[in-house]
Enzyme design. Structure first.
Site, PDB file in Angstrom:
ATOM      1  N   HIS A  63       0.844  -1.191   0.000  1.00 46.96           N
ATOM      2  CA  HIS A  63       0.000   0.000   0.000  1.00 46.96           C
ATOM      3  C   HIS A  63       0.879   1.240   0.000  1.00 46.96           C
ATOM      4  O   HIS A  63       2.110   1.142   0.101  1.00 46.96           O
ATOM      5  CB  HIS A  63      -0.971  -0.011   1.187  1.00 46.96           C
ATOM      6  CG  HIS A  63      -0.332   0.061   2.536  1.00 46.96           C
ATOM      7  ND1 HIS A  63       0.460  -0.948   3.043  1.00 46.96           N
ATOM      8  CD2 HIS A  63      -0.368   1.018   3.508  1.00 46.96           C
ATOM      9  CE1 HIS A  63       0.865  -0.622   4.259  1.00 46.96           C
ATOM     10  NE2 HIS A  63       0.384   0.573   4.548  1.00 46.96           N
ATOM     11  N   HIS A  65       1.167   3.948   2.029  1.00 47.98           N
ATOM     12  CA  HIS A  65       1.608   4.693   3.202  1.00 47.98           C
ATOM     13  C   HIS A  65       3.130   4.846   3.161  1.00 47.98           C
ATOM     14  O   HIS A  65       3.850   3.955   2.708  1.00 47.98           O
ATOM     15  CB  HIS A  65       1.169   3.990   4.485  1.00 47.98           C
ATOM     16  CG  HIS A  65      -0.243   4.326   4.873  1.00 47.98           C
ATOM     17  ND1 HIS A  65      -1.013   3.522   5.692  1.00 47.98           N
ATOM     18  CD2 HIS A  65      -1.038   5.399   4.559  1.00 47.98           C
ATOM     19  CE1 HIS A  65      -2.206   4.071   5.869  1.00 47.98           C
ATOM     20  NE2 HIS A  65      -2.245   5.196   5.186  1.00 47.98           N
ATOM     21  N   ASP A  67       5.620   4.679   5.183  1.00 45.14           N
ATOM     22  CA  ASP A  67       6.562   3.726   5.775  1.00 45.14           C
ATOM     23  C   ASP A  67       6.704   2.459   4.947  1.00 45.14           C
ATOM     24  O   ASP A  67       7.485   1.569   5.303  1.00 45.14           O
ATOM     25  CB  ASP A  67       6.166   3.383   7.219  1.00 45.14           C
ATOM     26  CG  ASP A  67       4.766   2.806   7.356  1.00 45.14           C
ATOM     27  OD1 ASP A  67       3.853   3.290   6.665  1.00 45.14           O
ATOM     28  OD2 ASP A  67       4.574   1.874   8.170  1.00 45.14           O
ATOM     29  N   HIS A  68       5.991   2.394   3.812  1.00 45.90           N
ATOM     30  CA  HIS A  68       6.100   1.242   2.918  1.00 45.90           C
ATOM     31  C   HIS A  68       6.626   1.616   1.528  1.00 45.90           C
ATOM     32  O   HIS A  68       6.957   0.733   0.754  1.00 45.90           O
ATOM     33  CB  HIS A  68       4.741   0.549   2.783  1.00 45.90           C
ATOM     34  CG  HIS A  68       4.267  -0.073   4.062  1.00 45.90           C
ATOM     35  ND1 HIS A  68       4.295  -1.431   4.302  1.00 45.90           N
ATOM     36  CD2 HIS A  68       3.774   0.485   5.195  1.00 45.90           C
ATOM     37  CE1 HIS A  68       3.835  -1.681   5.520  1.00 45.90           C
ATOM     38  NE2 HIS A  68       3.507  -0.527   6.073  1.00 45.90           N
ATOM     39  N   HIS A 140      -7.667  -1.737   5.562  1.00 51.54           N
ATOM     40  CA  HIS A 140      -6.761  -0.676   6.000  1.00 51.54           C
ATOM     41  C   HIS A 140      -7.344   0.651   5.512  1.00 51.54           C
ATOM     42  O   HIS A 140      -8.169   0.652   4.581  1.00 51.54           O
ATOM     43  CB  HIS A 140      -5.369  -0.928   5.396  1.00 51.54           C
ATOM     44  CG  HIS A 140      -4.253  -0.242   6.131  1.00 51.54           C
ATOM     45  ND1 HIS A 140      -4.050  -0.387   7.481  1.00 51.54           N
ATOM     46  CD2 HIS A 140      -3.268   0.593   5.695  1.00 51.54           C
ATOM     47  CE1 HIS A 140      -2.998   0.313   7.844  1.00 51.54           C
ATOM     48  NE2 HIS A 140      -2.514   0.935   6.773  1.00 51.54           N
ATOM     49  N   ASP A 211      -0.442  -4.143   5.868  1.00 50.78           N
ATOM     50  CA  ASP A 211      -1.099  -3.693   7.089  1.00 50.78           C
ATOM     51  C   ASP A 211      -2.588  -4.018   7.001  1.00 50.78           C
ATOM     52  O   ASP A 211      -3.228  -3.776   5.975  1.00 50.78           O
ATOM     53  CB  ASP A 211      -0.927  -2.183   7.256  1.00 50.78           C
ATOM     54  CG  ASP A 211       0.521  -1.794   7.516  1.00 50.78           C
ATOM     55  OD1 ASP A 211       1.386  -2.691   7.522  1.00 50.78           O
ATOM     56  OD2 ASP A 211       0.776  -0.590   7.704  1.00 50.78           O
ATOM     57  N   HIS A 269       6.245  -5.657  11.858  1.00 47.98           N
ATOM     58  CA  HIS A 269       5.525  -4.383  11.894  1.00 47.98           C
ATOM     59  C   HIS A 269       5.089  -4.069  13.321  1.00 47.98           C
ATOM     60  O   HIS A 269       3.913  -3.866  13.610  1.00 47.98           O
ATOM     61  CB  HIS A 269       4.316  -4.451  10.943  1.00 47.98           C
ATOM     62  CG  HIS A 269       3.790  -3.098  10.555  1.00 47.98           C
ATOM     63  ND1 HIS A 269       2.816  -2.445  11.282  1.00 47.98           N
ATOM     64  CD2 HIS A 269       4.084  -2.274   9.513  1.00 47.98           C
ATOM     65  CE1 HIS A 269       2.522  -1.281  10.705  1.00 47.98           C
ATOM     66  NE2 HIS A 269       3.284  -1.155   9.619  1.00 47.98           N
TER      67      HIS A 269
END
EC number: 3.1.-.-
Length: 304
Positions: A63, A65, A67-68, A140, A211, A269
């Protein structure tokens, strides 16, 4: 196959954990590696491993976000500055193409290798000679997927002794017979490979979750897999908070593994609130539900 965790933290990096990225080594097939997610600092983590950026074949993004994905522009441009020419395919939700192309354009960057960007939906993502990858939608706040990697079944052992007993002397055609093919010899005889190949060897399977809060798709994504990788952002006492933000608790991750029939669970995570001394407690919460649980730390390697 080997999984190496390059980042195992949630949201923001900490002194002990970088943000999310996982490498899958395919060296036993004389291939490079695949990357799942590419959080900020991933290329720095790679410098401390045997992973060669120029040999990364595919990157799968769960996805969008930060942090990914915030490590993607740096990794791609460094790969070019090091002279890589091997093609790379990037898979991810709608928007990943705009993110990458805009980052490269605004920074005046260029690539020395062919980059294919595939924006995915649920279903089969790719299927090659060795593996099939399928995406499953997760729960999510933004569009998010988990990836199931299924290794194709391998042909059984070739009965070379029976071949010789039947008058078929060893030769290069044995390779074709092992694949179950029929071969016509120089003298006109036709040999059916399946007559001399044992039962097929079941391929390995792996589920890598993005996530997610608890979701119905988990049952199919992880059904019977050899290894399941699942987030465990918060402890069970904070389950409501985790779910409210589209995440899972330790116990919820363990329940997915148990109910889906997975053989092993690796949790990752983890919130930056947890320090090294908290890890055993979190792991115990999982193992109380699913004993075959392990916890990933940055640079940990697991054999699949």
């Amino acid at each position: 196959m080997e999984l190496q965790f390059l980042g195992t933290g949630a949201g923001t990096p900490s002194r002990e954990r970088n943000v999310t990225s996982i490498s899958l080594s395919l060296s036993e097939y004389n291939r490079g590696s695949w990357l799942f997610d590419c959080g900020e600092g991933t290329q720095h983590q790679i410098l401390r491993t045997p992973i060669k950026p120029g040999k990364i074949e595919k990157i799968f993004i769960t996805h969008l976000h930060g942090d990914h994905i915030f490590g993607l522009p740096g990794l791609l441009t460094s790969r070019s500055m090091n002279g890589a020419t091997e093609p790379l395919t990037l898979y991810g939700p709608v928007g990943i193409k705009t993110f990458v192309e805009t980052s490269l354009q605004l920074s005046g960057s260029w690539l020395t290798f062919p980059l294919e960007i595939v924006e995915i939906t649920a279903g089969e993502v790719c299927n090659d000679e060795q593996f099939r990858v399928t995406a499953f939608p997760l729960t999510h706040p933004v569009e998010c997927y988990g990836y199931r990697i299924d290794e194709h079944d391998k042909p059984g052992a070739l009965d070379a002794e029976q071949l010789k007993a039947d008058g078929y002397l060893p030769g290069p055609y044995y390779y074709d017979l092992k694949q179950g093919r029929s071969v016509t010899l120089d003298d006109g005889r036709v040999v059916n490979g399946w007559d001399y190949v044992g039962s097929s060897i079941k391929g390995r399977s792996l589920a890598i979750f993005g996530d997610t809060a608890p979701t119905a798709a988990a049952a199919d994504l992880a059904a019977g897999v050899d290894v399941m990788v699942h987030e465990a952002t918060l402890e069970v006492a904070m389950e409501e908070k985790a779910n409210g933000r589209g995440h899972s608790s330790t116990v919820q991750a363990a329940r997915v593994a148990k109910e889906s029939g997975a053989k092993r669970l690796i949790i990752t995570h983890l919130s930056s609130r947890y320090l090294r001394q908290d890890c055993e407690r979190l792991l115990d919460e999982c193992r109380a539900v699913f004993p075959a649980t392990e916890m990933a730390h940055d640079f940990a390697v697991f054999v699949v």
